[in-house]
Design a protein around this motif. Structure first.
Motif, PDB file in Angstrom:
ATOM      1  N   UNK A 174      61.128  47.839  48.093  1.00  0.00           N
ATOM      2  CA  UNK A 174      60.248  48.224  46.976  1.00  0.00           C
ATOM      3  C   UNK A 174      60.403  49.696  46.592  1.00  0.00           C
ATOM      4  N   UNK A 175      61.333  50.394  47.235  1.00  0.00           N
ATOM      5  CA  UNK A 175      61.554  51.798  46.922  1.00  0.00           C
ATOM      6  C   UNK A 175      60.696  52.760  47.712  1.00  0.00           C
ATOM      7  N   UNK A 176      59.830  52.237  48.570  1.00  0.00           N
ATOM      8  CA  UNK A 176      59.011  53.089  49.432  1.00  0.00           C
ATOM      9  C   UNK A 176      59.766  53.447  50.703  1.00  0.00           C
ATOM     10  N   UNK A 177      59.208  54.375  51.457  1.00  0.00           N
ATOM     11  CA  UNK A 177      59.837  54.786  52.710  1.00  0.00           C
ATOM     12  C   UNK A 177      59.343  53.902  53.859  1.00  0.00           C
ATOM     13  N   UNK A 178      60.263  53.571  54.756  1.00  0.00           N
ATOM     14  CA  UNK A 178      59.934  52.730  55.903  1.00  0.00           C
ATOM     15  C   UNK A 178      60.918  53.009  57.025  1.00  0.00           C
ATOM     16  N   UNK A 179      60.495  52.754  58.247  1.00  0.00           N
ATOM     17  CA  UNK A 179      61.447  52.717  59.357  1.00  0.00           C
ATOM     18  C   UNK A 179      62.167  51.389  59.164  1.00  0.00           C
ATOM     19  N   UNK A 180      63.416  51.467  58.717  1.00  0.00           N
ATOM     20  CA  UNK A 180      64.081  50.204  58.382  1.00  0.00           C
ATOM     21  C   UNK A 180      65.187  49.800  59.347  1.00  0.00           C
ATOM     22  N   UNK A 181      65.607  50.690  60.229  1.00  0.00           N
ATOM     23  CA  UNK A 181      66.530  50.294  61.292  1.00  0.00           C
ATOM     24  C   UNK A 181      66.136  50.979  62.589  1.00  0.00           C
ATOM     25  N   UNK A 182      66.277  50.251  63.669  1.00  0.00           N
ATOM     26  CA  UNK A 182      66.062  50.805  65.002  1.00  0.00           C
ATOM     27  C   UNK A 182      67.197  50.308  65.884  1.00  0.00           C
ATOM     28  N   UNK A 183      67.874  51.254  66.509  1.00  0.00           N
ATOM     29  CA  UNK A 183      68.944  50.923  67.445  1.00  0.00           C
ATOM     30  C   UNK A 183      68.447  51.165  68.857  1.00  0.00           C
TER      31      UNK A 183
END
Length: 156
Positions: A96-105
């Protein structure tokens, strides 16, 4: 079912570097009466000496994965001598164009003791089972990848 309660406490104070702003520092009080100093990320005017919410999310995920991994490995007769991880979470734009923690390794390094050692396939199964059961992983939308090093099979 279980409940997990915390308390947050923030009190207005001047930002240490920006006089026209406020401090982002606050305290999280956990169930065992542990007090954790929390702030915004340094990128968002936070305190580098405090944990930020994104770090706490990444640590929570890694801890949850580890605890399930240890339980599953123990139930299957493996003796774990040590488990270390250096997880990395990345903030980015979401759909949606907002900021998020989108990957975690997750980068666990597991050292086995005893006579029973998993081969690479068994180790993969242990991590997959831990990930599938992890409450935190099941609660977030970030893509979680588990990276492992071959030395995970070395005896302690």
């Amino acid at each position: 079912m279980s409940e997990h309660k915390t308390a947050l406490r923030w009190q207005r104070a001047a930002h240490p570097e920006k006089a026209d702003s406020y401090s982002r520092n606050h305290s999280a009080v956990l169930g065992g009466n542990q007090h954790v100093t929390v702030s915004a990320s340094v990128d968002y005017m936070g305190d580098a000496n405090a944990a930020d919410p994104e770090q706490l999310l990444v640590a929570s995920l890694a801890s949850c994965h580890m605890l399930f991994f240890l339980a599953i490995a123990d139930a299957q007769g493996y003796l774990i001598e040590s488990y270390e991880d250096h997880p990395i979470g990345r903030l980015g734009k979401d759909a949606n164009g907002g900021m998020a923690v989108n990957t975690i390794d997750l980068c666990p390094e597991v050292r086995f003791g005893g006579d029973k050692k998993p081969d690479a396939v068994a180790l993969e199964r242990l991590h997959n089972a831990a990930h599938k059961r992890c409450f935190i992983a099941n609660s977030i939308t970030a893509t979680v990848t588990v990276h492992r090093m071959d030395l995970n099979l070395i005896s302690a």
